[in-house]
Scaffold this motif. Structure first.
Motif, short mmCIF file in Angstrom:
data_model
loop_
_atom_site.label_atom_id
_atom_site.label_comp_id
_atom_site.label_asym_id
_atom_site.label_seq_id
_atom_site.Cartn_x
_atom_site.Cartn_y
_atom_site.Cartn_z
N ASP A 1 -1.15 13.05 0.57
CA ASP A 1 -1.22 12.93 1.97
C ASP A 1 -2.10 12.30 2.67
O ASP A 1 -1.89 11.43 3.79
CB ASP A 1 -0.43 13.92 2.73
N GLU A 2 -3.30 13.03 2.63
CA GLU A 2 -4.50 12.77 3.50
C GLU A 2 -5.04 11.11 2.97
O GLU A 2 -5.41 10.29 3.83
CB GLU A 2 -5.55 13.71 3.04
N ARG B 1 -2.41 8.37 4.56
CA ARG B 1 -2.72 8.29 6.06
C ARG B 1 -4.09 7.44 6.31
O ARG B 1 -4.15 6.65 7.42
CB ARG B 1 -3.21 9.54 6.74
N GLN B 2 -4.85 7.38 5.06
CA GLN B 2 -5.86 6.27 5.14
C GLN B 2 -5.42 4.91 4.88
O GLN B 2 -6.37 3.91 4.82
CB GLN B 2 -7.14 6.67 4.20
N ARG B 3 -4.34 4.64 4.51
CA ARG B 3 -3.76 3.29 4.34
C ARG B 3 -4.41 2.60 2.86
O ARG B 3 -4.66 1.66 2.85
CB ARG B 3 -3.84 2.41 5.29
#
Length: 338
Positions: A119-120, A123-125
């Motif tokens: 998930d982290e 979030r960084q695409r």
């Protein structure tokens, strides 16, 4: 003349495509050295790139392709030689392909911690996620999640998949046991890694099957945790007799085993032959030098990056890859029985 008028306009990927007479997707495939581009087409694109002096910037490419040229890498939060080497080689291969890598360590082997790491990265695409799997349950759990980006997993598993790549732990283990059997050892013990980890599971499976092929009996494997300390602990109490062979699931545990055998006045290889797995840099300089199974982490890193690029650029052409072969390195810790 203003500075704006004096500065020539930098070429973009569409200019290259127009000059070469191809689509911008084809230019992207050439830039990423992907397959399925005819040699003549590739040469035409490369000539156009040189003629226009085109040098794609990460920002421009992200605007054109909606990509960041960043790959997320989930690594286990353990300093083991195998996962660490895989991560290093993948980083080098990604850099050569002009991608950056955002690495996140999963704090534990639990699915929830690995999912948090994934998930982290999302979030960084990132354009894709690479997962170095050390727990059997993790890969199956992550596969059920809709990530929205390609997932490539490094996992030793007998079930082939277009999203997994691995080194052949099973046949590597069989080569180690075959070596001991051919030296005349009729009793070949095994110190295994953690039972939840795919590499350990495949090495146990190879040990059992090769013993069966030679008509030898497999006792229950001793349980280690990959560390030299666990190899020493097991080796201090392992029931051994002269003429035995021991296949150890990694070199670190084999190092601990050698220390325990010295304390017990058991000579290697005169009394007991020992084979490890991994071929860590120290293996050739032990006393005696360790016979072991070498894994080609350099080639694995290259293939990981190739699979990522294909998953990003050509998802419909993804295919299953055979596991990379291992190589038995024979040194002084094994010898033929009289």
């Amino acid at each position: 003349m203003t500075n704006e008028e004096a500065a020539p306009k930098a070429a973009n990927i569409f200019d290259v495509a127009r000059l070469a007479g191809v689509s911008h997707q084809t230019v992207s495939r050439v830039l990423n050295d992907l397959p399925n581009v005819r040699p003549a087409t590739r040469q035409r694109v490369e000539h156009a790139i040189a003629q226009l002096r085109y040098s794609p910037s990460p920002a421009a490419r992200a605007l054109v392709t909606r990509r960041t040229r960043t790959i997320g890498l989930v690594t286990p939060g353990v300093p083991d030689y195998g996962p660490t080497s895989i991560a290093l080689r993948f980083n080098l291969a990604a850099r050569q392909a002009r991608y950056s890598v955002h690495a996140v360590h999963a704090l534990t082997h639990e699915v929830t911690d690995v999912r948090a790491a994934v998930d982290e990265l999302l979030r960084q695409r990132v354009d894709a996620i690479v997962l170095i799997v050390i727990d059997v349950a993790v890969l199956e759990a992550i596969r059920t999640i809709e990530l929205g980006v390609p997932l490539v997993a490094v996992a030793a598993t007998p079930r082939a998949s277009s999203t997994t790549i691995s080194i052949d732990q099973y046949r590597g283990a069989r080569s180690a046991v075959r070596h001991l059997a051919e030296l005349g050892h009729e009793r070949i013990l095994h110190i295994a890694g953690p039972a939840s980890m795919p590499d350990a599971v495949e090495r146990v499976r190879g040990w059992r099957d090769e013993l069966a092929a030679h008509g030898l009996v497999a006792s229950d494997p001793a349980a280690g945790d990959w560390s030299a300390e666990s190899g020493y602990r097991v080796g201090s109490t392992l029931e051994l007799r002269a003429g035995d062979g021991v296949f150890v699931a990694n070199d670190q545990m084999a190092i601990g085993l050698l220390a325990a055998l010295r304390e017990r006045r058991l000579r290697v290889p005169e009394d007991v032959s020992v084979v490890g797995f991994d071929d860590v840099p120290e293996a050739a300089y032990l006393d005696p030098p360790l016979t072991t199974v070498r894994q080609d982490f350099d080639r694995l890193g290259e293939l990981m990056m190739q699979k990522v690029l294909i998953a990003i650029e050509e998802p419909d052409s993804a295919s299953q890859d055979a596991p990379l072969p291992t190589r038995l390195i024979v040194r002084g810790s094994t010898r033929a029985r009289p």
